[in-house]
Scaffold this active site. Sequence first.
Site, short mmCIF file in Angstrom:
data_model
loop_
_atom_site.label_atom_id
_atom_site.label_comp_id
_atom_site.label_asym_id
_atom_site.label_seq_id
_atom_site.Cartn_x
_atom_site.Cartn_y
_atom_site.Cartn_z
N ASP A 33 0.99 -1.32 0.03
CA ASP A 33 0.01 -0.01 -0.10
C ASP A 33 0.94 1.35 -0.04
O ASP A 33 2.16 0.97 0.14
CB ASP A 33 -0.83 0.20 1.21
CG ASP A 33 -1.73 1.22 1.49
OD1 ASP A 33 -2.41 1.67 0.26
OD2 ASP A 33 -2.03 1.75 2.63
N SER A 34 0.30 2.49 -0.17
CA SER A 34 1.22 3.61 -0.16
C SER A 34 1.58 3.86 1.30
O SER A 34 2.67 4.75 1.40
CB SER A 34 0.03 4.86 -0.52
OG SER A 34 -0.97 4.96 0.25
N CYS A 84 -4.62 -1.43 -1.92
CA CYS A 84 -4.85 -0.10 -2.01
C CYS A 84 -5.59 0.15 -3.27
O CYS A 84 -5.41 -0.48 -4.53
CB CYS A 84 -3.46 0.57 -2.31
SG CYS A 84 -3.64 2.41 -2.93
N GLU A 120 -2.05 8.73 8.50
CA GLU A 120 -0.51 8.97 8.29
C GLU A 120 0.02 9.50 9.37
O GLU A 120 1.16 9.33 9.85
CB GLU A 120 -0.06 9.23 6.92
CG GLU A 120 -0.39 8.21 5.74
CD GLU A 120 0.51 6.96 5.89
OE1 GLU A 120 1.51 6.89 6.43
OE2 GLU A 120 -0.23 6.02 5.39
N CYS A 123 -11.16 2.99 0.23
CA CYS A 123 -9.90 3.36 0.62
C CYS A 123 -9.39 2.56 1.92
O CYS A 123 -10.10 2.80 2.98
CB CYS A 123 -9.64 4.72 0.81
SG CYS A 123 -7.81 5.25 1.34
N HIS A 177 -7.17 3.06 3.92
CA HIS A 177 -6.71 3.96 5.01
C HIS A 177 -7.96 4.11 6.03
O HIS A 177 -8.04 4.53 6.96
CB HIS A 177 -6.09 5.22 4.81
CG HIS A 177 -4.53 5.17 4.25
ND1 HIS A 177 -4.18 4.47 2.92
CD2 HIS A 177 -3.64 5.62 5.05
CE1 HIS A 177 -2.77 4.56 3.31
NE2 HIS A 177 -2.60 5.26 4.22
#
Length: 259
Positions: free
Chosen positions: A7-8, A70, A148, A180, A182
Amino acid sequence: MKIGIFDSGIGGLTVLHQALITLPKEDYIYYADTDNVPYGIKTREEIIGYVDRAVDFLVGKGVKAIVIACNTATSTAADYVRSKYTLPILGMEPAVKPAVAKSHGKRVMVIATPVTVREEKLRALIEQVDDEHLVDLVALPGLVSFAEAGIFEGNEIEQYLRHELSDYHLANYSALILGCTHFNYFKDSYCKVFPKGISFIDGSVGTVNYLKRILTERNLLENNHGTVEYYMSGRPVYRDEELQKLSGLHMRLDKMLKL
Ligand code: DGL
């Protein structure tokens, strides 16, 4: 051989977390592209370049399958990397179809990054299943930044959600699709903002079940120990402080699974 999950940033831990539950005897490599997060506001070309590098890294580590954990990377770059490699590369897509099927005429909201919201792929999927025009699509890039930064609950998050969703009559919604990875960290805040009983739909369980099926079909299941090696944009994570942070995120995801 290990399974690569990518994932990012920390979003894909939701998929790793589920994989450790469903496939506890596999070993994993988790790759967070922390140098380039967030993906959701980048160009297609940039994202394809990042995904290409991450997949190349994981292939170099000898993984037997890769999960692009992701939605943003899947919608822009999955076809490209699949055309380059022969190993199974699984992706994630907002689970619109089952959500609409279960909505009983109430509205469904898909929340995702700006890139995913703009992608033709998701729009086409919605058009295909949303005969009654019940689905709304909303970009919430701020949640990626909060995640993040390690901010998962509190006033700041609720205010952000209320502000971004002020055009929608939230009492009309029965389901929230987390488009998403996240966004799984914020379920307690959604509970405060959306009506009681709202259901959350995320792709982790479906993706991991699919991974299990693919590994079973190809005779690739193993009897290992459920170890995880973490990398940040190719650099191994070994400092106690960083590993503790990751284990704190798994604890939060455990809590979120109960909501
Ligand atoms: N976790 C990613 C997703 O599922 C994107 C977050 C980002 O913008 O980097 O879409």
